[in-house]
Design a protein around this motif. Structure first.
Motif, PDB file in Angstrom:
ATOM      1  N   GLU A 153       0.896  -1.198  -0.056  1.00 19.10           N
ATOM      2  CA  GLU A 153       0.005   0.092  -0.076  1.00 19.10           C
ATOM      3  C   GLU A 153       0.858   1.425   0.006  1.00 19.10           C
ATOM      4  N   GLN A 154       1.990   1.052   0.794  1.00 21.39           N
ATOM      5  CA  GLN A 154       2.859   2.226   0.661  1.00 21.39           C
ATOM      6  C   GLN A 154       3.498   2.553  -0.710  1.00 21.39           C
ATOM      7  N   LEU A 155       3.903   1.639  -1.261  1.00 18.95           N
ATOM      8  CA  LEU A 155       4.599   1.678  -2.637  1.00 18.95           C
ATOM      9  C   LEU A 155       3.367   1.924  -3.837  1.00 18.95           C
ATOM     10  N   GLY A 156       2.149   1.824  -3.394  1.00 19.10           N
ATOM     11  CA  GLY A 156       1.049   1.963  -4.540  1.00 19.10           C
ATOM     12  C   GLY A 156       1.178   0.528  -5.185  1.00 19.10           C
ATOM     13  N   PHE A 157       1.460  -0.537  -4.965  1.00 19.73           N
ATOM     14  CA  PHE A 157       1.063  -1.907  -5.338  1.00 19.73           C
ATOM     15  C   PHE A 157       0.039  -2.513  -5.366  1.00 19.73           C
ATOM     16  N   ASP A 158      -0.517  -3.165  -6.146  1.00 21.35           N
ATOM     17  CA  ASP A 158      -1.808  -3.841  -5.934  1.00 21.35           C
ATOM     18  C   ASP A 158      -1.763  -4.889  -4.698  1.00 21.35           C
ATOM     19  N   VAL A 159      -2.410  -4.406  -3.694  1.00 24.70           N
ATOM     20  CA  VAL A 159      -2.550  -4.952  -2.292  1.00 24.70           C
ATOM     21  C   VAL A 159      -3.306  -6.550  -2.623  1.00 24.70           C
ATOM     22  N   GLU A 160      -3.988  -6.463  -3.608  1.00 27.63           N
ATOM     23  CA  GLU A 160      -4.706  -7.915  -3.651  1.00 27.63           C
ATOM     24  C   GLU A 160      -3.642  -9.145  -4.343  1.00 27.63           C
ATOM     25  N   SER A 161      -2.622  -8.631  -4.625  1.00 31.93           N
ATOM     26  CA  SER A 161      -1.424  -9.607  -4.957  1.00 31.93           C
ATOM     27  C   SER A 161      -0.555 -10.088  -3.968  1.00 31.93           C
ATOM     28  N   ALA A 162      -0.766  -9.178  -2.647  1.00 28.21           N
ATOM     29  CA  ALA A 162       0.262  -9.446  -1.377  1.00 28.21           C
ATOM     30  C   ALA A 162      -0.124 -11.019  -1.071  1.00 28.21           C
ATOM     31  N   PRO A 163      -1.217 -11.770  -1.126  1.00 31.12           N
ATOM     32  CA  PRO A 163      -1.155 -13.071  -0.639  1.00 31.12           C
ATOM     33  C   PRO A 163      -0.391 -13.926  -1.462  1.00 31.12           C
ATOM     34  N   LEU A 164      -0.239 -13.953  -2.716  1.00 34.78           N
ATOM     35  CA  LEU A 164       0.506 -14.460  -3.714  1.00 34.78           C
ATOM     36  C   LEU A 164       1.934 -14.522  -2.873  1.00 34.78           C
ATOM     37  N   TYR A 165       2.637 -13.278  -2.909  1.00 29.48           N
ATOM     38  CA  TYR A 165       3.937 -12.895  -2.183  1.00 29.48           C
ATOM     39  C   TYR A 165       4.118 -13.653  -0.838  1.00 29.48           C
ATOM     40  N   GLY A 166       2.997 -13.483   0.016  1.00 25.80           N
ATOM     41  CA  GLY A 166       3.143 -13.985   1.147  1.00 25.80           C
ATOM     42  C   GLY A 166       3.214 -15.540   1.393  1.00 25.80           C
ATOM     43  N   GLN A 167       2.462 -16.194   0.587  1.00 25.02           N
ATOM     44  CA  GLN A 167       2.707 -17.587   0.548  1.00 25.02           C
ATOM     45  C   GLN A 167       4.083 -18.137  -0.180  1.00 25.02           C
ATOM     46  N   MET A 168       4.526 -17.202  -0.945  1.00 23.68           N
ATOM     47  CA  MET A 168       5.866 -17.889  -1.875  1.00 23.68           C
ATOM     48  C   MET A 168       6.896 -17.604  -0.572  1.00 23.68           C
ATOM     49  N   LEU A 169       6.850 -16.341   0.130  1.00 26.92           N
ATOM     50  CA  LEU A 169       7.861 -16.223   0.901  1.00 26.92           C
ATOM     51  C   LEU A 169       7.729 -17.285   2.412  1.00 26.92           C
ATOM     52  N   ALA A 170       6.684 -17.475   2.529  1.00 26.09           N
ATOM     53  CA  ALA A 170       6.558 -18.661   3.700  1.00 26.09           C
ATOM     54  C   ALA A 170       7.133 -19.903   3.268  1.00 26.09           C
ATOM     55  N   GLY A 171       6.936 -20.333   1.936  1.00 21.40           N
ATOM     56  CA  GLY A 171       7.388 -21.526   1.369  1.00 21.40           C
ATOM     57  C   GLY A 171       8.993 -21.441   1.422  1.00 21.40           C
ATOM     58  N   MET A 172       9.529 -20.115   1.270  1.00 26.87           N
ATOM     59  CA  MET A 172      10.939 -20.394   1.076  1.00 26.87           C
ATOM     60  C   MET A 172      11.508 -20.181   2.521  1.00 26.87           C
ATOM     61  N   VAL A 173      10.960 -19.534   3.459  1.00 28.95           N
ATOM     62  CA  VAL A 173      11.248 -19.936   4.881  1.00 28.95           C
ATOM     63  C   VAL A 173      11.116 -21.237   5.304  1.00 28.95           C
ATOM     64  N   GLY A 174      10.113 -21.929   4.903  1.00 27.65           N
ATOM     65  CA  GLY A 174       9.708 -23.255   5.350  1.00 27.65           C
ATOM     66  C   GLY A 174      10.832 -24.218   5.146  1.00 27.65           C
ATOM     67  N   THR A 175      11.118 -24.029   3.787  1.00 30.19           N
ATOM     68  CA  THR A 175      12.080 -24.942   2.994  1.00 30.19           C
ATOM     69  C   THR A 175      13.453 -24.736   3.747  1.00 30.19           C
ATOM     70  N   MET A 176      13.818 -23.410   3.894  1.00 29.35           N
ATOM     71  CA  MET A 176      15.211 -23.233   4.552  1.00 29.35           C
ATOM     72  C   MET A 176      15.136 -23.834   6.159  1.00 29.35           C
ATOM     73  N   GLY A 177      14.055 -23.426   6.645  1.00 26.44           N
ATOM     74  CA  GLY A 177      13.623 -23.706   8.228  1.00 26.44           C
ATOM     75  C   GLY A 177      13.752 -25.510   8.416  1.00 26.44           C
ATOM     76  N   GLN A 178      13.277 -26.072   7.350  1.00 26.56           N
ATOM     77  CA  GLN A 178      13.121 -27.725   7.454  1.00 26.56           C
ATOM     78  C   GLN A 178      14.778 -28.187   7.444  1.00 26.56           C
ATOM     79  N   SER A 179      15.676 -27.686   6.527  1.00 20.82           N
ATOM     80  CA  SER A 179      16.894 -27.957   6.573  1.00 20.82           C
ATOM     81  C   SER A 179      17.757 -27.543   7.898  1.00 20.82           C
ATOM     82  N   TRP A 180      17.445 -26.404   8.232  1.00 21.09           N
ATOM     83  CA  TRP A 180      18.240 -25.709   9.489  1.00 21.09           C
ATOM     84  C   TRP A 180      17.629 -26.202  10.619  1.00 21.09           C
TER      85      TRP A 180
END
Length: 215
Positions: A153-180
């Motif tokens: 919202e601060q950057l003027g991006f489409d807020v409705e696309s935030a869930p896509l990025y949220g889940q992608m980032l969660a998947g990245m953290v989950g994968t690395m967390g599993q190894s760690w």
């Protein structure tokens, strides 16, 4: 004079009967370990009962079955993780600070709750799909979505696309967390710094309307 009883004949101390709350907590602890190690589908009610040294009806009495036990366990883990992460979404924090706090908070959780994280990396049981049930990882995605929504919202991006990025980032953290979670290398702080480096610098360079070059 009568000989003292042998070890086999000596009276055994009576086992203290658990209260209902103690039994419930015991079953939750055992189920947590089994589900984390093997996943929902691979664990049977009989296996849980055997580990707890109770009959199968006791599981049904407390939780209505394996699904109910699993739901209670994941609800507890979700509450625990959210309590760690909720402080990171504050208006006084810069988005990068919030992201750093989120990643470190998750790694803190993994460090002290390896069984809880084991539940995170397993998929939801098919029998519960479509209900209000969600895994800890999906809740992590929702947390990141809220964080990104404010940033977008601060950057003027489409807020409705935030869930896509949220889940992608969660998947990245989950994968690395599993190894760690098994190796514990590099240190928590080093891993967090690298994750934030990739996430933040990638987010900072986002295009407003991304397209594929060959499309």
């Amino acid at each position: 004079m009568k000989n003292p009883p042998s070890a086999d004949e000596a009276p055994r101390p009576k086992r203290t009967r658990m209260t209902r709350i103690e039994r419930r907590d015991q079953l939750i602890g055992i189920g947590r370990k089994l589900f984390a190690s093997h996943g929902f589908n691979a664990v049977s009610v009989e296996e849980i009962a055997t580990a707890a040294e109770v009959s199968k009806p006791v599981i049904y009495e407390h939780f209505g079955g394996k699904e109910g036990l699993y739901q209670v366990i994941v609800d507890r883990e979700t509450t625990m993780l959210n309590a760690i992460l909720v402080e990171q979404i504050r208006p006084d924090l810069h988005p990068r600070q919030a992201l750093e706090g989120t990643i470190v908070g998750l790694l803190d959780y993994i460090e002290v709750n390896p069984d809880g994280f084991g539940l995170m990396v397993h998929q939801s049981p098919d029998v519960l799909t479509g209900s209000q049930f969600s895994t800890i990882l999906s809740d992590m995605g929702e947390h990141l979505t809220r964080l990104l929504g404010a940033y977008f919202e601060q950057l003027g991006f489409d807020v409705e696309s935030a869930p896509l990025y949220g889940q992608m980032l969660a998947g990245m953290v989950g994968t690395m967390g599993q190894s760690w979670s098994t190796e514990k290398e590099p240190t928590k702080e080093v891993l967090a710094a690298h994750l934030v480096n990739l996430m933040w610098n990638g987010l900072r360079g986002l295009e407003h309307n991304p397209t594929l070059d060959y499309a």
